[in-house]
Motif scaffolding. Structure first.
Motif, PDB file in Angstrom:
ATOM      1  N   PHE A   4       0.831  -1.210   0.000  1.00  0.00           N
ATOM      2  CA  PHE A   4       0.000   0.000   0.000  1.00  0.00           C
ATOM      3  C   PHE A   4       0.859   1.249   0.000  1.00  0.00           C
ATOM      4  CE2 PHE A   4      -3.275  -2.928   1.771  1.00  0.00           C
ATOM      5  CZ  PHE A   4      -4.156  -2.804   0.715  1.00  0.00           C
TER       6      PHE A   4
ATOM      7  N   VAL B  36       1.939   2.362  -3.419  1.00  0.00           N
ATOM      8  CA  VAL B  36       1.003   3.071  -4.301  1.00  0.00           C
ATOM      9  C   VAL B  36       0.606   4.419  -3.719  1.00  0.00           C
ATOM     10  CG1 VAL B  36       0.117   1.033  -5.466  1.00  0.00           C
ATOM     11  CG2 VAL B  36      -0.958   1.806  -3.334  1.00  0.00           C
ATOM     12  N   GLY B  37       1.331   4.897  -2.721  1.00  0.00           N
ATOM     13  CA  GLY B  37       1.135   6.276  -2.291  1.00  0.00           C
ATOM     14  C   GLY B  37       0.377   6.469  -1.000  1.00  0.00           C
ATOM     15  N   VAL B  38       0.048   5.374  -0.296  1.00  0.00           N
ATOM     16  CA  VAL B  38      -0.676   5.507   0.961  1.00  0.00           C
ATOM     17  C   VAL B  38       0.326   5.776   2.086  1.00  0.00           C
ATOM     18  CG1 VAL B  38      -2.235   4.352   2.583  1.00  0.00           C
ATOM     19  CG2 VAL B  38      -2.412   3.894   0.137  1.00  0.00           C
TER      20      VAL B  38
END
Lengths: 327, 225
Positions: B183, B186-188
């Protein structure tokens, strides 16, 4: 549709918003789902649910049944009110000409529909026919029956106070010896029915508060049973409205089922009473039969009972939801 | 993304759970929060999720000052944060699918979108085949993965996990951490509270150390200095 994990993170920073039309449709769909979901939840414990609904039903059936019986009584006695007549017994010295002049005068009054003159001779004749005291009357020297004016009031002036006022007014003519309002007992009956009617309203209000408390308490227990669930939903962003919704619909269903039970109970009671009532009416040579609840009453009971269910759960939810916060 | 400015939390009992905490995390950063039990890890996460409010100082999440978020707005605020609990906090009378779909139902997504995203989230944690099961029939690790799927299904930009591997064996813990790592990629922004120091060190992310409510160590600052 094959799910793909990548779909989850097409773009994490901006979440796609559904259009307005879709949102509205989704909103109503969600309401419909919760509506039936809450009914399904209740049916999981049918015994507990029916006990609560029966309490509501009995509490509402009592004032409703009494109301229906009272309106029956009012309907039955309504026919008697038109029969109100005022008899004016004239003084013995009054001549026929004077009496007829007075009759004309009275007839001109707005409140009066009809005036009938009954001479003392005719009155005596009628009395003889009705009572059979023929020989006893022959023993008297004078005719004891006074000349009488029978006044039929206009239908527009037919309530108790107006009749009372009219009787008083007619009593002021100097030829009039005695005024008798034939309908006094009907007026008394109506006064009693007014009291009973008020009593039913008061009883209805008290029992409605009872229903409110029953629903409120039931919903309070339901909220406590689902405390953990409420905490979780709050943690993942559920609004108060979202959490409130299933409980409000539960209150709705309690009201609906309770109202239905009330209607069935009243129908059943009226059915059981209709036989004996018709027997009694038969003894009075009357065709009277108990009227069942009309459609309007049924709808009113359902609306009222649903309203009580909703407000009961609203009060409970408002009070107890605030206390449950994630810790 | 996350900014703590002299943030303090004193409970009504007078206990200072957090005292003058300062740190900042960027979007897409992953950090571990560690310290003994009672050091204030849970309190710090609660301040971020607005389960508690600061007594003094400020906490700014995604540019929003948490002390200015009105009670009525808290649910909407939380929808942008995925929270994972040590004890999973699943609903045991609903299926795995229904548990994961709940945040989407709450935020009013259309049914097709719910089905698509719920399955995607379950696929991500490898539980797509168990969607019709009830949580009670799953192992502890699987239950935790359901909790993760539920936390990410709404595409939050911030993921908080409070001792997510507390009850799991090292192998399962490692798997869970790998999911978090994905996660992050993907930029979280991911923040994990944990006292499993061995594993944390192996993963090589930023580590924040709390002791008695104070931030006594931050590897990010150590690297810079």
């Amino acid at each position: 549709m094959k799910p793909s994990a990548d779909q989850l993170f097409e773009d994490v920073t901006s979440r796609d918003k559904p259009g307005i039309a879709t949102s509205i449709r989704t909103y109503f769909l969600r309401h419909a789902q919760v509506f039936f979901y809450s009914l399904g939840q209740l049916w999981r414990t049918p015994f507990a649910m029916l006990m609560t609904a029966a309490v509501i039903g009995i509490a509402l059936a009592l004032p409703t049944g009494m109301h229906v019986l009272l309106s029956n009584a009012q309907q039955l006695s309504g026919g008697w009110e038109g029969a109100a007549k005022i008899s004016l017994y004239l003084k013995q010295k009054t001549t026929e000409a004077q009496a007829k002049k007075l009759a004309n005068k009275i007839h001109k009054l707005d409140e009066v529909a009809e005036v009938e003159y009954i001479s003392s001779e005719k009155g005596l004749e009628e009395f003889k026919q009705r009572t059979g005291y023929d020989t006893a009357l022959k023993a008297l020297d004078d005719n004891p029956i006074p000349a009488t004016l029978v006044v039929t009031p206009d239908l527009r002036f037919n309530n108790a106070e107006q009749l009372e006022a009219l009787a008083k007014q007619l009593g002021k003519y100097k030829q009039v010896d005695l005024v008798q309002l034939d309908s006094e007992w009907v007026q008394r009956l109506f006064a009693i029915m007014d009291i009973v009617s008020q009593g039913i309203v008061i009883l209805g209000i008290m029992l409605s508060i009872g229903v409110l408390l029953v629903v409120g308490n039931t919903i309070r227990l339901a909220i406590q049973n689902r405390r953990d669930e409420i905490v979780i939903v709050k943690l993942i962003g559920g609004t108060d409205a979202f959490i409130r919704r299933p409980f409000l619909y539960t209150g709705f269903w309690y009201g609906f089922i309770g109202g239905f039970i009330a209607i069935v109970l009243v129908f059943l009671s009226l059915y059981l009473m209709s036989g004996p009532v018709e027997d009694l009416a038969g003894l009075y040579q009357s065709q009277f039969a108990l009227h069942k609840m009309d459609f309007g009453t049924i709808i009113t009971i359902l609306v009222l009972s649903i309203g009580l269910g909703l407000s009961g759960s609203w009060i409970a939810v408002g009070r107890h939801l605030r206390e449950i916060e994630p810790r | 993304m996350i900014q703590f400015l002299q943030a303090s939390k004193r409970y009504p009992s007078g206990h200072d759970a957090l005292l003058n905490v300062n740190f900042e995390m960027q979007q897409g950063e992953m950090a571990f929060l560690t310290g003994h039990s009672g050091a204030g890890k849970s309190t710090l996460l609660k301040l971020i999720a607005l389960i508690e409010r600061t007594s003094r100082g400020q906490v700014i999440i995604n540019g929003e000052n948490t002390s200015k978020v009105k009670a009525r707005r808290i649910p909407y605020f939380r929808r942008n944060i995925g929270i994972i609990f040590q004890d999973h906090q699943l609903l045991f009378d609903r299926t795995v699918y229904d548990n994961v779909a709940l945040p989407l139902i709450i935020s009013g997504q259309p049914p097709r979108e719910i089905a698509r995203r719920t399955r995607a989230a379950l696929d991500k944690v490898g539980l797509l085949k168990r969607e019709k099961s009830y949580p009670i029939t799953l192992s502890g690790g699987e239950q935790q993965r359901v909790g993760i799927a539920r936390a990410v299904v709404n595409k939050p930009s911030l993921l908080l996990a409070d001792e997510p591997t507390g009850n799991l064996d090292p192998e399962l813990s490692w798997e869970i951490m790998q999911v978090f790592e994905q996660f992050r990629q993907v930029g979280v922004t991911v923040m994990v509270a944990s006292h499993d120091l061995d594993m944390i060190k192996k993963l090589g992310h930023r580590i924040l150390v709390l002791k008695d409510g104070q931030l006594i160590g931050d590897t990010a600052q150590a690297d810079q200095g």
